[in-house]
Design a protein around this motif. Structure first.
Motif, PDB file in Angstrom:
ATOM      1  N   PRO A  61     -21.431  -8.306 -37.187  1.00 36.53           N
ATOM      2  CA  PRO A  61     -20.368  -8.670 -36.796  1.00 36.53           C
ATOM      3  C   PRO A  61     -19.359  -7.292 -35.933  1.00 36.53           C
ATOM      4  N   ASP A  62     -18.990  -6.966 -35.453  1.00 37.72           N
ATOM      5  CA  ASP A  62     -17.841  -6.190 -34.583  1.00 37.72           C
ATOM      6  C   ASP A  62     -18.269  -5.346 -35.774  1.00 37.72           C
ATOM      7  N   SER A  63     -17.887  -4.912 -36.780  1.00 40.44           N
ATOM      8  CA  SER A  63     -17.899  -4.330 -37.957  1.00 40.44           C
ATOM      9  C   SER A  63     -18.842  -3.055 -37.961  1.00 40.44           C
ATOM     10  N   VAL A  64     -20.544  -3.465 -37.792  1.00 38.59           N
ATOM     11  CA  VAL A  64     -21.539  -2.591 -37.895  1.00 38.59           C
ATOM     12  C   VAL A  64     -21.793  -2.817 -36.164  1.00 38.59           C
ATOM     13  N   LYS A  65     -21.221  -3.058 -35.467  1.00 37.51           N
ATOM     14  CA  LYS A  65     -21.983  -3.283 -34.383  1.00 37.51           C
ATOM     15  C   LYS A  65     -22.371  -2.114 -33.448  1.00 37.51           C
ATOM     16  N   GLY A  66     -23.714  -1.775 -32.793  1.00 38.02           N
ATOM     17  CA  GLY A  66     -23.913  -0.741 -32.173  1.00 38.02           C
ATOM     18  C   GLY A  66     -24.428   0.737 -33.465  1.00 38.02           C
ATOM     19  N   ARG A  67     -24.002   0.516 -34.274  1.00 36.97           N
ATOM     20  CA  ARG A  67     -24.672   1.256 -35.886  1.00 36.97           C
ATOM     21  C   ARG A  67     -26.174   0.037 -36.478  1.00 36.97           C
ATOM     22  N   PHE A  68     -25.656  -0.945 -36.459  1.00 39.59           N
ATOM     23  CA  PHE A  68     -27.086  -1.431 -37.138  1.00 39.59           C
ATOM     24  C   PHE A  68     -27.624  -2.211 -36.770  1.00 39.59           C
ATOM     25  N   THR A  69     -28.964  -2.388 -36.734  1.00 43.50           N
ATOM     26  CA  THR A  69     -30.769  -3.030 -35.892  1.00 43.50           C
ATOM     27  C   THR A  69     -30.674  -3.192 -37.361  1.00 43.50           C
ATOM     28  N   ILE A  70     -31.355  -4.545 -36.698  1.00 41.68           N
ATOM     29  CA  ILE A  70     -32.190  -5.374 -37.699  1.00 41.68           C
ATOM     30  C   ILE A  70     -33.726  -5.756 -37.079  1.00 41.68           C
ATOM     31  N   SER A  71     -34.729  -5.640 -37.627  1.00 41.77           N
ATOM     32  CA  SER A  71     -35.923  -5.713 -36.926  1.00 41.77           C
ATOM     33  C   SER A  71     -36.510  -6.981 -38.110  1.00 41.77           C
ATOM     34  N   ARG A  72     -37.400  -7.285 -37.384  1.00 43.05           N
ATOM     35  CA  ARG A  72     -38.675  -7.975 -38.346  1.00 43.05           C
ATOM     36  C   ARG A  72     -40.409  -7.507 -37.842  1.00 43.05           C
ATOM     37  N   ASP A  73     -41.236  -7.595 -38.854  1.00 42.84           N
ATOM     38  CA  ASP A  73     -42.402  -7.412 -38.761  1.00 42.84           C
ATOM     39  C   ASP A  73     -43.076  -8.526 -39.225  1.00 42.84           C
ATOM     40  N   ASN A  74     -43.922  -9.913 -37.892  1.00 39.25           N
ATOM     41  CA  ASN A  74     -43.889 -10.808 -38.920  1.00 39.25           C
ATOM     42  C   ASN A  74     -45.208 -10.578 -39.610  1.00 39.25           C
ATOM     43  N   ALA A  75     -45.904 -10.128 -39.049  1.00 38.69           N
ATOM     44  CA  ALA A  75     -47.442  -9.651 -39.095  1.00 38.69           C
ATOM     45  C   ALA A  75     -47.428  -9.378 -40.551  1.00 38.69           C
ATOM     46  N   LYS A  76     -46.342  -8.538 -40.638  1.00 39.75           N
ATOM     47  CA  LYS A  76     -46.488  -7.601 -41.809  1.00 39.75           C
ATOM     48  C   LYS A  76     -45.291  -8.462 -43.289  1.00 39.75           C
ATOM     49  N   ASN A  77     -44.264  -9.463 -42.735  1.00 39.50           N
ATOM     50  CA  ASN A  77     -43.748 -10.211 -43.293  1.00 39.50           C
ATOM     51  C   ASN A  77     -42.376  -9.259 -43.850  1.00 39.50           C
ATOM     52  N   THR A  78     -42.470  -8.697 -43.309  1.00 40.45           N
ATOM     53  CA  THR A  78     -41.181  -7.547 -43.331  1.00 40.45           C
ATOM     54  C   THR A  78     -40.358  -7.710 -42.065  1.00 40.45           C
ATOM     55  N   LEU A  79     -38.630  -7.504 -43.078  1.00 40.08           N
ATOM     56  CA  LEU A  79     -37.593  -7.632 -42.532  1.00 40.08           C
ATOM     57  C   LEU A  79     -36.728  -5.895 -42.907  1.00 40.08           C
ATOM     58  N   TYR A  80     -36.480  -5.685 -41.810  1.00 38.97           N
ATOM     59  CA  TYR A  80     -35.792  -3.926 -42.148  1.00 38.97           C
ATOM     60  C   TYR A  80     -34.658  -3.754 -41.264  1.00 38.97           C
ATOM     61  N   LEU A  81     -33.693  -3.125 -42.120  1.00 36.22           N
ATOM     62  CA  LEU A  81     -31.899  -3.148 -41.350  1.00 36.22           C
ATOM     63  C   LEU A  81     -32.176  -0.936 -41.180  1.00 36.22           C
ATOM     64  N   GLU A  82     -31.676  -1.134 -40.191  1.00 38.36           N
ATOM     65  CA  GLU A  82     -31.843   0.369 -39.726  1.00 38.36           C
ATOM     66  C   GLU A  82     -29.975   0.599 -39.440  1.00 38.36           C
ATOM     67  N   ILE A  83     -30.028   1.447 -40.483  1.00 38.03           N
ATOM     68  CA  ILE A  83     -28.445   2.207 -40.455  1.00 38.03           C
ATOM     69  C   ILE A  83     -28.236   3.053 -39.957  1.00 38.03           C
ATOM     70  N   ASN A  84     -27.331   4.063 -38.736  1.00 38.68           N
ATOM     71  CA  ASN A  84     -27.266   4.404 -38.478  1.00 38.68           C
ATOM     72  C   ASN A  84     -25.480   5.422 -38.772  1.00 38.68           C
ATOM     73  N   SER A  85     -24.753   6.439 -38.378  1.00 34.95           N
ATOM     74  CA  SER A  85     -23.537   6.780 -38.440  1.00 34.95           C
ATOM     75  C   SER A  85     -22.973   6.066 -39.939  1.00 34.95           C
ATOM     76  N   LEU A  86     -24.204   6.438 -40.817  1.00 39.66           N
ATOM     77  CA  LEU A  86     -23.023   5.876 -42.258  1.00 39.66           C
ATOM     78  C   LEU A  86     -21.249   6.370 -41.955  1.00 39.66           C
ATOM     79  N   LYS A  87     -20.768   5.289 -43.157  1.00 37.93           N
ATOM     80  CA  LYS A  87     -19.407   5.686 -43.463  1.00 37.93           C
ATOM     81  C   LYS A  87     -19.162   5.307 -44.507  1.00 37.93           C
TER      82      LYS A  87
END
Length: 125
Positions: A61-87
């Motif tokens: 959503p626009d409220s987090v675009k540019g600060r949040f990054t979602i990624s996944r590693d299917n080999a490790k069955n793991t989902l990630y969320l990188e959050i920068n410039s926290l408010k």
């Protein structure tokens, strides 16, 4: 079914960063679109990031675009969320979730059936 366990939350100063992780059980993780959601006190749960099965498509959503990054590693069955410039307004419980139907792309909170227990993120000003 998918069982989910989040980790990585904590107390951080405004402007800082965090990386949340979501460990999924089962052999079907790679079949699911996955999402990150958050819920602040007194507010409705809202989507903050969604990623498709391969990781090739994402939604923010626009409220987090540019600060949040979602990624996944299917080999490790793991989902990630990188959050920068926290408010301070990012303070919430963060949840990872999977929709009720494998292989379905959706950004609608109501379509998500499997939820983790949540991890608290608190941002101080």
């Amino acid at each position: 079914q998918v069982q989910l366990v989040e980790s990585g939350g904590g107390l951080v100063q405004a402007g800082g960063s965090l990386r949340l992780s979501c460990a999924a059980s089962g052999r079907t993780f790679s079949l699911y679109t996955m999402g990150w959601f958050r819920q602040a006190p007194g507010k409705e749960r809202e989507v903050v990031a969604v990623i498709n099965r391969s990781g090739g498509s994402t939604y923010y959503p626009d409220s987090v675009k540019g600060r949040f990054t979602i990624s996944r590693d299917n080999a490790k069955n793991t989902l990630y969320l990188e959050i920068n410039s926290l408010k301070p307004e990012d303070t919430a419980v963060y949840y990872c979730a999977a929709p009720g139907r494998a292989m379905a792309w959706t950004i609608q909170t109501n379509d998500y059936t499997y939820w983790g227990q949540g991890t608290q993120v608190t941002v101080s000003s």
